[in-house]
Design an enzyme around this catalytic site. Structure first.
Site, mmCIF file in Angstrom:
data_model
loop_
_atom_site.group_PDB
_atom_site.id
_atom_site.type_symbol
_atom_site.label_atom_id
_atom_site.label_comp_id
_atom_site.label_asym_id
_atom_site.label_seq_id
_atom_site.Cartn_x
_atom_site.Cartn_y
_atom_site.Cartn_z
ATOM 1 N N ASN A 48 -14.850 -10.104 -32.541
ATOM 2 C CA ASN A 48 -14.248 -11.431 -32.431
ATOM 3 C C ASN A 48 -15.255 -12.485 -32.852
ATOM 4 O OD1 ASN A 48 -11.926 -10.272 -31.240
ATOM 5 N ND2 ASN A 48 -12.863 -10.375 -29.231
ATOM 6 N N ARG A 58 -16.523 -22.456 -22.964
ATOM 7 C CA ARG A 58 -15.485 -21.411 -22.943
ATOM 8 C C ARG A 58 -15.794 -20.458 -21.800
ATOM 9 N NH1 ARG A 58 -12.581 -20.970 -28.033
ATOM 10 N NH2 ARG A 58 -13.498 -22.351 -29.594
ATOM 11 N N LYS A 71 -18.998 -6.111 -23.758
ATOM 12 C CA LYS A 71 -19.195 -6.956 -24.939
ATOM 13 C C LYS A 71 -20.648 -6.936 -25.369
ATOM 14 C CE LYS A 71 -15.655 -10.262 -23.470
ATOM 15 N NZ LYS A 71 -15.406 -11.631 -22.991
ATOM 16 N N GLU A 142 -5.637 -10.598 -18.715
ATOM 17 C CA GLU A 142 -6.588 -11.708 -18.667
ATOM 18 C C GLU A 142 -6.963 -12.058 -17.235
ATOM 19 O OE1 GLU A 142 -4.795 -15.055 -20.619
ATOM 20 O OE2 GLU A 142 -5.549 -14.454 -22.567
ATOM 21 N N ASP A 169 -8.534 -22.957 -19.321
ATOM 22 C CA ASP A 169 -9.761 -22.777 -18.544
ATOM 23 C C ASP A 169 -9.881 -23.793 -17.415
ATOM 24 O OD1 ASP A 169 -10.353 -20.650 -20.165
ATOM 25 O OD2 ASP A 169 -12.081 -21.572 -21.130
#
Length: 185
Positions: A48, A58, A71, A142, A169
């Site tokens: 990504n 973010r 990740k 999520e 968020d």
């Protein structure tokens, strides 16, 4: 390829060996054999990339089991303050945070195992942020924690009233109220 322990089980800083000359530079941003030698056997399936401007925050994001993601993050252009929070119930570092400045200049990367919430704040005028994931994105899975949760008390190093945050968020739950399916092993 050097890896630096962080004090959080499985969370490692990767500082690649960079070769520079008059033409520029070269480095391996990922080498499966070197990562395996460091005890990281993750099979990445998705890459990504995001581009953001200064002051964009973010996170803090994660995906719930069974779609959880490990990740490997890096910055291709610019600089960020990268922050993770250990949300693995039973972990000695549960609820604790780790922050690292990651930039195109320092070429540091952070390997984030499953069970961490992740976010970043852009420090430079613009930033291109890339990350590899070991599982595919799933909207239904999520999860997230509000970036300004008082219990976590993350020091983002800036006036949070000035950051640019997505509407999604802004309404993430607190640490104590977030959905969590992670257990420390």
């Amino acid at each position: 390829m050097p890896f630096i322990e962080t004090g959080f089980k499985g969370l490692k800083i990767f500082e690649p060996r960079v070769f520079t000359d008059s033409r520029g530079y070269f480095f391996e941003s990922f080498n499966k054999m070197a990562f395996s030698e460091a005890g990281i056997f993750t099979e990445f399936v998705q890459d990504n990339e995001s581009r953001s401007q200064k002051g964009v925050l973010r996170g803090l994001h994660y995906q719930l089991n069974p779609m959880a993601q490990a990740k490997l993050i890096r910055v291709v252009e610019g600089e960020v303050l990268d922050v993770v929070v250990d949300i693995r119930v039973g972990s000695p570092t549960y609820g604790k945070q780790f922050g690292l400045v990651v930039s195109a200049e320092n070429k540091k990367q952070l390997y984030i195992p499953r069970g961490f919430a992740h976010g970043f704040l852009v420090l430079s005028d613009t930033c291109i942020f890339q990350y590899k994931c070991d599982n595919y994105y799933s909207k239904e899975s999520e999860g997230g924690i509000h970036f300004n949760d008082p219990e976590l008390n993350i020091d983002w190093g800036t006036d949070l009233s000035q950051v640019l945050v997505s509407d999604k968020d802004k309404v993430l739950p607190s640490f104590k109220d977030c959905k969590n399916t992670f257990v420390f092993e």
